[in-house]
Design a protein around this motif. Sequence first.
Motif, mmCIF file in Angstrom:
data_model
loop_
_atom_site.group_PDB
_atom_site.id
_atom_site.type_symbol
_atom_site.label_atom_id
_atom_site.label_comp_id
_atom_site.label_asym_id
_atom_site.label_seq_id
_atom_site.Cartn_x
_atom_site.Cartn_y
_atom_site.Cartn_z
ATOM 1 N N LEU A 93 0.840 -1.209 0.000
ATOM 2 C CA LEU A 93 0.000 0.000 0.000
ATOM 3 C C LEU A 93 0.872 1.255 0.000
ATOM 4 N N ARG A 104 -9.281 4.178 9.427
ATOM 5 C CA ARG A 104 -10.601 3.541 9.433
ATOM 6 C C ARG A 104 -10.869 2.850 10.764
ATOM 7 N N ARG B 6 -15.461 -1.146 11.447
ATOM 8 C CA ARG B 6 -14.297 -0.321 11.086
ATOM 9 C C ARG B 6 -13.101 -1.200 10.751
ATOM 10 N N LEU B 7 -12.935 -2.265 11.531
ATOM 11 C CA LEU B 7 -11.841 -3.202 11.230
ATOM 12 C C LEU B 7 -12.031 -3.829 9.859
ATOM 13 N N ALA B 9 -13.609 -2.547 7.326
ATOM 14 C CA ALA B 9 -13.318 -1.549 6.285
ATOM 15 C C ALA B 9 -11.814 -1.448 6.066
ATOM 16 N N SER B 10 -11.058 -1.549 7.156
ATOM 17 C CA SER B 10 -9.605 -1.480 7.058
ATOM 18 C C SER B 10 -9.059 -2.711 6.329
ATOM 19 N N ARG B 12 -10.595 -4.481 4.176
ATOM 20 C CA ARG B 12 -10.989 -4.386 2.772
ATOM 21 C C ARG B 12 -9.966 -3.554 1.995
ATOM 22 N N LEU B 13 -9.531 -2.464 2.611
ATOM 23 C CA LEU B 13 -8.546 -1.602 1.962
ATOM 24 C C LEU B 13 -7.234 -2.351 1.734
ATOM 25 N N LYS B 14 -6.789 -3.081 2.761
ATOM 26 C CA LYS B 14 -5.518 -3.797 2.655
ATOM 27 C C LYS B 14 -5.580 -4.844 1.558
ATOM 28 N N LEU B 15 -6.763 -5.427 1.394
ATOM 29 C CA LEU B 15 -6.929 -6.520 0.431
ATOM 30 C C LEU B 15 -7.122 -6.001 -0.990
ATOM 31 N N LYS B 17 -5.732 -3.896 -2.810
ATOM 32 C CA LYS B 17 -4.592 -3.706 -3.708
ATOM 33 C C LYS B 17 -3.661 -4.909 -3.674
ATOM 34 N N LEU B 92 -1.508 -3.090 14.976
ATOM 35 C CA LEU B 92 -2.964 -3.252 15.094
ATOM 36 C C LEU B 92 -3.385 -3.426 16.541
#
Lengths: 306, 250
Positions: A93, A104, B6-7, B9-10, B12-15, B17, B92
């Motif tokens: 990332l 988030r 919220r976790l 959503a986080s 999802r972002l990491k995955l 890309k 985390l």
Amino acid sequence: MNNWVIETKGLSKLYRGRYAVSNLNLKIKKGDIYGFLGPNGAGKTTTIRMLLGLIKPSKGSVHIFGQPLEKERLSILRKVGSLVEYPSYYGHLSAIDNLEAIRRIIDAPSAKIDEVLNIVGLSKDARRPVKGFSLGMKQRLGIASALLGNPELLILDEPTNGLDPSGIQEIRELIKQMPKQHGITVLLSSHLLSEIELTAGTVGIIRHGELVFQDTIERLHRQAHEQGTLSLVVSEPEQAVAVLQEQGLGVSLMNNVILLKHIPDAAIAQAVKRLVERNHAVYRIEEKRQSLEQLFLQIVGEGGRP
Amino acid sequence: MASFLRLLASERLKLSKSYIWLLVPLSPLLSLAIGLLVSLDTMDTTWKYGNYAILVTAMASFHAMLFLPVLTGIFSAFVCRYEHGGGGWKMLLSLPVSRTALFFAKFTVVASLLAVTQLLFLAAVFVAAAYQGIDGTIPWRLLLTGIGGGFLACLPLAALQMLVSVGWSSFAAPLAINVALTVPNMLIINSKTFGPLYPWAQPMLAMLWYGEEDFGSLALPMENIVITILGSFAVFLAAGLLYFNRKEQA
């Protein structure tokens, strides 16, 4: 409720029958920069892991903001920003997305990302994947992550690791501003005294898991000063040694130079007066101060265990 | 609950890309190839559910026996990999998150990837059915219980794989364990005694139907499968949560 931001009582961690941290009583006051010093392997990171609830103490307690960590971990961590040992990141990332992944979770405002990137000076590299970053840039990103949640307490474990001298300088200035500008309390660990000396108000020195010094940086300076020596160069040094010993002073002779332990000003004046009365010519009186670094090495080195 | 979302959503972002998405259509595509190539005429068409059953059984054989359980392991290892790699766990867990919520968020990601895989498999079945010219009503109930059952049967495996992947920073080790436990499926499936009890065989038992044919454990009723799935899920999930909550985050 007292005014310690962090207070540990008898904090200990047993690893395979050996205490990595033993009976630690840390006291960190609000708005202070606390320098947590010790050589590698002394137990700094283990302590910090316990402060963040990453590992459980074998004995003792941790109170942060006056609340017990064991029971109030989540509400405490909401007000803490941290960077533990080497920086954490997601290599695939970009810097922005790394911060977004954290944002988030902690539900910070989006604008905060630009703000912290700006603070650590990463704005222009923000869109590159982090795996191409240098260690220093990753370290800055780590600090940015720690600042993201508007913390009241910042715990930074060796934050200047891997930074070049100008980067170290920058981060040092940044840390210095924290208490003044934002009222943030900082716990800063390092194995280098020089890094702590210029920023910290209070110093805790840990050695083999034990806290061997905890006081203000001024007190450390004074201690270094008191452990300095005086050297005297006189005519007829042997006889002069005898004169000084008559006065009950601990002296030694080395290469015709008389060495004296640190003594009060009045005692020095008295000693010189005696020497002059006995017709000794006093050529030179020099104070050899112990540097803070030497004192630190002495503190962490003495009584070393195998 | 808000912190769990919220976790998520986080995660999802990491995955988003990462390359993991390339693995999702792999097994459905392979099943599609089988579905297109299989010759329905040579098969015994006296089965209760007709050509659909034959087609799905042919398509799901590799998918359910091998790929689905193995993918479960890969997905689980993957959602832990980027945490192990860059010191993500300690970061985390220094945030105000409960470990249980984090475990469930990652588990949910794995389950979602599996669900997408299964949906693509369903799509593959329709494409193959159209190509083969199978007509008549679509046996929805059968298809959905099979594909849904296959999905549910993977959840206990996902829970166990999460436990192993959280504990092991290596990417390969959890996968090796997973494959080693999946391969015996080929033998165990024939056993009436062990088949119904072996968690790794459940996706197959759920997805393949031989009707009333007496073929090892495949003839067992759905209830048996459900009990094994629920039982192993409860055990593996409890073990995973207990382990993760007590883990020393070094």
